[in-house]
Each structure stands twice: as structure tokens, then as C-alpha cells.
Design an enzyme around this catalytic site. Structure first.
Site, mmCIF file in Angstrom:
data_model
loop_
_atom_site.group_PDB
_atom_site.id
_atom_site.type_symbol
_atom_site.label_atom_id
_atom_site.label_comp_id
_atom_site.label_asym_id
_atom_site.label_seq_id
_atom_site.Cartn_x
_atom_site.Cartn_y
_atom_site.Cartn_z
ATOM 1 N N CYS A 1 1.184 7.571 3.907
ATOM 2 C CA CYS A 1 1.244 6.572 2.847
ATOM 3 C C CYS A 1 1.941 5.303 3.294
ATOM 4 O O CYS A 1 3.017 5.364 3.882
ATOM 5 C CB CYS A 1 2.007 7.125 1.655
ATOM 6 S SG CYS A 1 1.085 8.344 0.794
ATOM 7 N N CYS B 1 3.937 -5.121 -1.610
ATOM 8 C CA CYS B 1 4.967 -4.084 -1.665
ATOM 9 C C CYS B 1 5.745 -4.112 -0.349
ATOM 10 O O CYS B 1 5.155 -4.116 0.731
ATOM 11 C CB CYS B 1 4.334 -2.724 -1.907
ATOM 12 S SG CYS B 1 3.352 -2.700 -3.430
ATOM 13 N N CYS C 1 -8.532 10.141 1.625
ATOM 14 C CA CYS C 1 -7.859 8.974 1.064
ATOM 15 C C CYS C 1 -8.684 7.758 1.496
ATOM 16 O O CYS C 1 -8.871 7.534 2.689
ATOM 17 C CB CYS C 1 -6.439 8.923 1.634
ATOM 18 S SG CYS C 1 -5.538 7.451 1.188
ATOM 19 N N CYS D 1 5.375 -1.390 2.558
ATOM 20 C CA CYS D 1 4.007 -1.005 2.926
ATOM 21 C C CYS D 1 3.472 -1.883 4.052
ATOM 22 O O CYS D 1 3.531 -3.111 3.972
ATOM 23 C CB CYS D 1 3.121 -1.149 1.692
ATOM 24 S SG CYS D 1 1.382 -0.916 2.063
ATOM 25 N N CYS E 1 -4.644 -5.972 1.452
ATOM 26 C CA CYS E 1 -4.184 -5.861 0.058
ATOM 27 C C CYS E 1 -3.436 -7.134 -0.321
ATOM 28 O O CYS E 1 -2.630 -7.635 0.458
ATOM 29 C CB CYS E 1 -3.258 -4.653 -0.100
ATOM 30 S SG CYS E 1 -2.720 -4.422 -1.817
ATOM 31 N N GLU F 1 -10.027 1.363 6.244
ATOM 32 C CA GLU F 1 -9.432 2.597 6.735
ATOM 33 C C GLU F 1 -9.590 3.729 5.745
ATOM 34 O O GLU F 1 -9.498 3.542 4.537
ATOM 35 C CB GLU F 1 -7.950 2.375 7.030
ATOM 36 C CG GLU F 1 -7.781 1.464 8.226
ATOM 37 C CD GLU F 1 -6.343 1.352 8.676
ATOM 38 O OE1 GLU F 1 -5.861 2.279 9.346
ATOM 39 O OE2 GLU F 1 -5.713 0.346 8.353
HETATM 40 S S1 SF4 Z 1 1.518 0.002 -1.480
HETATM 41 FE FE1 SF4 Z 1 0.469 -1.367 -0.015
HETATM 42 S S2 SF4 Z 1 -1.723 -1.021 -0.311
HETATM 43 FE FE2 SF4 Z 1 -0.642 -0.165 -2.108
HETATM 44 S S3 SF4 Z 1 -0.619 -1.871 -3.596
HETATM 45 FE FE3 SF4 Z 1 1.313 -2.027 -2.458
HETATM 46 S S4 SF4 Z 1 0.826 -3.469 -0.777
HETATM 47 FE FE4 SF4 Z 1 -1.132 -2.767 -1.621
#
Ligand code: SF4
Length: 372
Positions: free
Chosen positions: A355, A127, A116, A130, A123, A103
């Protein structure tokens, strides 16, 4: 299905030359029995003119174009869908040849456009606020796949090879942790900085890390490097362990020490950024703002600014955005303690482009304006 895999095999035998540096391109060109200067023409065709097939490189003899088509490919990403926000932000969902989502987001702003981009498909970090985290790591992207995202977005917005009237800033804040794909990221940035190519120089690029401490230290040693942003989101280990589990590997003390080492290497006038995602009722209190300011003071971090990002809610995430009043108070508390703080205006929330919202999301109710 079988036909799809046949296609991958056929194409991957060909080399993806968009990810080759100038020196690698010279080797490649000489390897197929062509003179060195052809590498320059091909590099300009790929990166300056942003051509997507060798056939369009009409400054090359037809025989060479045919030879290139047999041995190499300029493109391994396809745009699967594109969503346009009411604020002009565009989210691109692309696919690799082996079918992984990639993306990228185009964010128009008055002064300059920002793209971006993603460094990984999915990932591995978890987090808690996210959406991308829900995908897990699918795989690292190659340097060529990173560069191609930018080319695809620019061509979509300005037409193939079209001038970019506002200039382009890049942020490695899409899917993935850039410092877990360090070499490919740096190779891609090197290619993109070439003045006979995209010519996006390192000081127009910001790389955002969740806190991979050894790589922050490696990054600090680089001669030519982009800007750095560190995603913090909590002033205490207890909360950060939960919000950003990478903190259990490298805690705030380790992160702040690395940040200090990095700060020592800044050139005159340079600063770096801490990003702080504000989650309503979780990390947005005045006390937490004061403790963040105290943390920066404790480690004598002076050349920093804090970007405050109000959480973007999404289905599947348990957090709420902060109240507008709380954002103001948080900012004012930092500023009253001598910390520069900025509130980032969320862009493209309606198309899951903001974000923390990238998760290869197909939404039937979004305005999808292109199928490639
Ligand atoms: S915010 Fe999301 S994309 Fe960024 S490092 Fe943390 S889990 Fe990975």
C-alpha cells in the site's frame, strides 16, 4: 519516436472494445453490419475466455475476425515489467498506448486471490505518506483500461483463459482516487460483473476513497455497488490536513456525516471499512486510538471496522513504520472501546507493491521476470 505516435494514431482509430458494455457491443456489432448475436460471442471471447486477439476467436468466421481487427482492438495495455515478491505477490507495471504507467498487483491468499488495480495513472491527491502522490495525476484510465488490467493479471497468473481456482477479489486501491474517475470505474465494474464474462460480482469488490464526500453520497444511492473503504489515517483535522490534504476540502466532520449517510443504506449484515495507515510516532499513539474510537461513537458509526495498515517505508517518504508493540496497543485500544480492528499484513513490500508504494518504480535490483 515518430513511429510510436503513428502507431498510437493507427490503433486509437480502432475502438477498444474491452471497455464496452454488452449493450454498447451490440451497437458496435450492428454498426459494422453484423447480427446481434455476434456481440455475445465477442463478449465471451474477450471476458470469459480472456482472448487477446480476434484471431484467436475461432468461433467467428475469418471474414468477421478480419473486419474486427480493422475496426477494433481488444488490447491497449502492454505489460512492461513484472516483479515477483518472496511472498508470491506480483506487481505489474503496464503502459497505456500513449505511454502512461498503470500498475496492478496480484496478491495470492489461501482462500481467495486479490487483485489491486488502478483507476488513474498517477494520482492528483497529495497524501503525504504515499509514493504514488509524487507522480501527480497523469490521466484518468478508461473503463477498458481498468478491465484490461484484471484480464492481463489473470492471464499472466493462470494462462490465457485459465480457470481461477480461488476466485478473485478486487480492490480499487492501486494508483489513483477511484471516486475521481467515478463513471469509468462503475462502467468497468459493471462489465466485470457479467456472468458470461469475468463474473466478479460487486460484493467481491472494494473501492477505497481518500474522502471525496459528494461521491460517497452518490455511491450510497447506487443499487448494485461494491464495498466501500474510507481512508482516514487521523482522528483530528489538524493532523489529517497535513497527512491527506483532501481534508482541507472536505474535513472530518463532512466525511463522517457522509459515512453516516452511507451506513444508513447498508443491507443486513453489511459493514464498511475505515483504513488507517499507522505512521510511527505520528498517528499511532493510544490517545489517538481512543480519539478515533470516540470519533466513530460521536457520529454513531456502528457498522464499521478499522483496518490498520503499518506504513510501508520507501525512499522519498519521510515516515517510519510503527513499532510492532504500538500496533498491538492501538488495536487493543480500539477493541476495548467496542470497535472491530484488524491489522493488515503487508504484502509485496520488497517489490514496492505494498500500500502506498506504487509509483511506477523500476528497480534494477528487483527480480524482474518478464519483459513484454
Ligand atoms: S494514498 Fe496515494 S494513491 Fe491513494 S489517494 Fe492518496 S495520493 Fe492518491
Amino acid at each position: 519516436m515518430h513511429r510510436f505516435y503513428d502507431k498510437i494514431e493507427a490503433v486509437t482509430e480502432r475502438q477498444h472494445i474491452t471497455g464496452k458494455s454488452r449493450a454498447e457491443l451490440i451497437d458496435f456489432v450492428m454498426g459494422i453490419g453484423e447480427p446481434k448475436y455476434r456481440a455475445d460471442q465477442i463478449f465471451r471471447g474477450l471476458h470469459e475466455r480472456r482472448l487477446r486477439s480476434f484471431d484467436e476467436m475461432t468461433d467467428l468466421p475469418k471474414v468477421l475476425r478480419d473486419k474486427l481487427t480493422e475496426t477494433a482492438t481488444p488490447s491497449v495495455l502492454s505489460i512492461e515489467s513484472r516483479y515477483v515478491s518472496v511472498d508470491g505477490t506480483r506487481r505489474f507495471l503496464m503502459k497505456t498506448l500513449d505511454n502512461f504507467p498503470v500498475e496492478a498487483v496480484f496478491i495470492p491468499t489461501e482462500g481467495r486471490d486479490t487483485i489491486c488495480f488502478s483507476s488513474q495513472s498517477g494520482c492528483p491527491l497529495k497524501c503525504d505518506f504515499c509514493l504514488t502522490a509524487k507522480l501527480g495525476l497523469l490521466r484518468n484510465l478508461t473503463a477498458g483500461e481498468i478491465v484490461e488490467q484484471i484480464i492481463a493479471v489473470l492471464n499472466d497468473v493462470y494462462g490465457v483463459g485459465g480457470e481461477t481456482p480461488h476466485g478473485t477479489n478486487l480492490v480499487a486501491m492501486g494508483a489513483g482516487e477511484p471516486f475521481l474517475n467515478f463513471d469509468d470505474l462503475l462502467n468497468a465494474l459493471e462489465i466485470m460483473s457479467d456472468k458470461h464474462g469475468l463474473f466478479i460480482v460487486p460484493n467481491r469488490v472494494t473501492v477505497s476513497t481518500a474522502g471525496i464526500v459528494p461521491k460517497i453520497l452518490d455511491f450510497a444511492k447506487l443499487e448494485r455497488r461494491p464495498n466501500l473503504a474510507i481512508s482516514l489515517s487521523s482522528p483530528t483535522d489538524e493532523l489529517r490536513d497535513k497527512l491527506m490534504p483532501i481534508n482541507r476540502r472536505w474535513n472530518i466532520d463532512a466525511l463522517m456525516r457522509a459515512a453516516k449517510e452511507y451506513e444508513k443504506t447498508l443491507k443486513r449484515g453489511e459493514r464498511f471499512t475505515f483504513e488507517y495507515v499507522l505512521l510511527g510516532g505520528i498517528n499511532d499513539s493510544v490517545e489517538q486510538a481512543a480519539s478515533l474510537a470516540a470519533l466513530l461513537k460521536k457520529y454513531e458509526l456502528k457498522r464499521v471496522k478499522v483496518n490498520l495498515i503499518a506504513h510501508n517505508p520507501a525512499e522519498g517518504l519521510d515516515y517510519q513504520p510503527p513499532a510492532a508493540e504500538q500496533v498491538k496497543l492501538f488495536k487493543a485500544t480500539l477493541e476495548s472501546r467496542g470497535v472491530s480492528a484488524y491489522v493488515r499484513i503487508p504484502r509485496g513490500r520488497d517489490i514496492y507493491a505494498a500500500c502506498g508504494q506504487l509509483a511506477a518504480k523500476h528497480e534494477p535490483n528487483l527480480v524482474k521476470i518478464q519483459n513484454a
